[in-house]
Structures are given as C-alpha cells and as structure tokens.
Design a protein around this motif. Structure first.
Motif, short mmCIF file in Angstrom:
data_model
loop_
_atom_site.label_atom_id
_atom_site.label_comp_id
_atom_site.label_asym_id
_atom_site.label_seq_id
_atom_site.Cartn_x
_atom_site.Cartn_y
_atom_site.Cartn_z
N PHE A 88 -7.34 2.69 -6.02
CA PHE A 88 -7.04 4.05 -5.60
C PHE A 88 -8.19 4.46 -4.69
CE2 PHE A 88 -4.94 3.50 -9.63
CZ PHE A 88 -3.75 4.20 -9.52
N ARG A 89 -7.94 4.53 -3.40
CA ARG A 89 -9.02 4.86 -2.47
C ARG A 89 -8.61 6.01 -1.55
NH1 ARG A 89 -8.75 -0.55 1.31
NH2 ARG A 89 -6.95 0.10 2.54
N ASP A 90 -9.63 6.64 -0.98
CA ASP A 90 -9.39 7.74 -0.05
C ASP A 90 -8.67 7.20 1.18
OD1 ASP A 90 -10.18 9.71 2.21
OD2 ASP A 90 -10.68 10.75 0.35
N ALA A 91 -7.64 7.90 1.64
CA ALA A 91 -6.84 7.42 2.76
C ALA A 91 -7.60 7.46 4.08
CB ALA A 91 -5.56 8.24 2.87
N GLU A 95 -4.74 6.26 -0.84
CA GLU A 95 -3.95 5.05 -0.74
C GLU A 95 -4.04 4.34 -2.08
OE1 GLU A 95 -4.36 3.67 3.88
OE2 GLU A 95 -5.77 2.82 2.44
N ILE A 96 -2.92 3.77 -2.47
CA ILE A 96 -2.87 2.99 -3.70
C ILE A 96 -2.56 1.56 -3.26
CG2 ILE A 96 -1.75 2.72 -5.93
CD1 ILE A 96 -0.97 5.78 -5.59
N VAL A 97 -3.57 0.72 -3.30
CA VAL A 97 -3.46 -0.64 -2.77
C VAL A 97 -3.16 -1.60 -3.92
CG1 VAL A 97 -4.64 -2.45 -1.47
CG2 VAL A 97 -5.15 -0.04 -0.98
N CYS A 98 -1.96 -2.16 -3.93
CA CYS A 98 -1.53 -3.07 -4.99
C CYS A 98 -1.44 -4.48 -4.44
CB CYS A 98 -0.16 -2.66 -5.51
SG CYS A 98 -0.09 -0.97 -6.11
N ARG A 99 -2.08 -5.41 -5.14
CA ARG A 99 -2.11 -6.80 -4.67
C ARG A 99 -1.75 -7.74 -5.82
NH1 ARG A 99 -6.86 -7.03 -1.94
NH2 ARG A 99 -5.68 -6.72 -0.05
N VAL A 127 0.86 -1.19 0.00
CA VAL A 127 0.00 0.00 0.00
C VAL A 127 0.89 1.23 0.00
CG1 VAL A 127 -1.79 1.29 1.23
CG2 VAL A 127 -1.80 -1.22 1.27
N TYR A 128 0.65 2.11 -0.97
CA TYR A 128 1.37 3.37 -1.07
C TYR A 128 0.45 4.49 -0.61
CZ TYR A 128 4.28 0.75 -4.39
OH TYR A 128 5.09 -0.18 -5.01
N GLU A 129 1.04 5.61 -0.19
CA GLU A 129 0.28 6.82 0.11
C GLU A 129 0.69 7.88 -0.90
OE1 GLU A 129 0.98 8.00 4.12
OE2 GLU A 129 -0.37 6.47 4.92
#
Length: 151
Positions: free
Chosen positions: A122-125, A103-107, A40-42
């Motif tokens: 790409f979701r709101d932090a 947040e950029i959630v990569c799975r 997860v990136y910010e």
C-alpha cells in the motif's frame, strides 16, 4: 501468463462484485503486467473508513484478501484442491489518513507445487517511496496446484 489469461483476469476484475465480508471496496485496476505478475489498483481513502484517526489494519487485511484473490485464482486455474490452509499477514508502517490516494500493488511471487503466495504494498500514488503497509497472502495446498495456469 499468456495475454489471453491476463485479459480473462482483467475481465473478471472489472465484472466482479466488490462486496466481500460485508465491505464494499471500490478498487480500480490501474495496471496489470504479465512479466512481473502484478496488478496495481488505485484507491482513495474516505472519511467513513477511518477509525481512531486512521485506516484500521482490519480494513487492510480485507483489501489484501480481496485484491490478491484474482491472482491466486488465475494461478490455480481450474484446479480445486482437496485441502488447503491460508495465511494472511498485514504490517502497518505509516498511518493512513482520510483522502490518501494510494496504489495497492499486488504481485504473485510463488505459484509452484503446493504454494501460492502474493505480496501487497500500500503506497502513496504520487510519492511512491512512501509505503503505508505491506501484506502477504499465502495458500498451501495438500495435493499441489498442478493444473494451474502458468503465470
């Protein structure tokens, strides 16, 4: 993914050049989870990245490629395929405005045989139920991944 491989991945993430395809990306790793194969990136959107009032899907595509690349490389390990094809898809669900902290959630969702596939949200932090965009990055190898690291 072993702890060693995760530490190696995080080390590469922190040291890598953040300029890709002419874009400088200041992605900061917030978390990485071995069991769910997730990084997860910010990121906070700046005014300079806004085009026509919101963040463009081309920017999102570049981020999907950049943010998922470490997971794909870790899954492929030292294996260098002779031929592969890549697919990258982004769907914008809500406009992304300046100063949006997301947040950029990569799975990594598939790492078997000939296919490596990652998903991105790409979701709101702060309001995690708000999803701005989603993406999928896939690589299909002609001769299979085979010797890649087990994630």
């Amino acid at each position: 993914m072993s702890g060693f491989i995760l530490n190696e991945l995080l080390d590469k993430l922190s040291k890598r050049n953040n300029t890709r395809f002419g874009s400088s990306l200041e992605l900061h790793v917030a978390t990485a989870d071995i069991k769910s194969r997730t990084v997860v990136y910010e990121y906070e959107v700046t005014e300079d990245e806004i085009f026509r009032g919101y963040l463009d899907s081309g920017w999102l595509s570049t981020v999907v490629d950049h943010a998922t690349d470490p997971l794909i490389c870790a899954a492929a390990g030292t294996h260098t395929p002779s031929t592969y094809t890549s697919s990258l898809t982004v769907h914008t669900l809500e406009p992304i405005l300046p100063t949006t902290h997301m947040e950029i959630v990569c799975r990594l969702v598939q790492a078997e045989g000939r296919l490596l596939q990652t998903t991105v949200l790409f979701r709101d932090a702060t309001r995690k139920h708000i999803v701005y965009a989603s993406g999928v990055h896939s690589l299909l190898y002609k001769d299979g991944v085979g010797s890649g690291a087990k994630l």
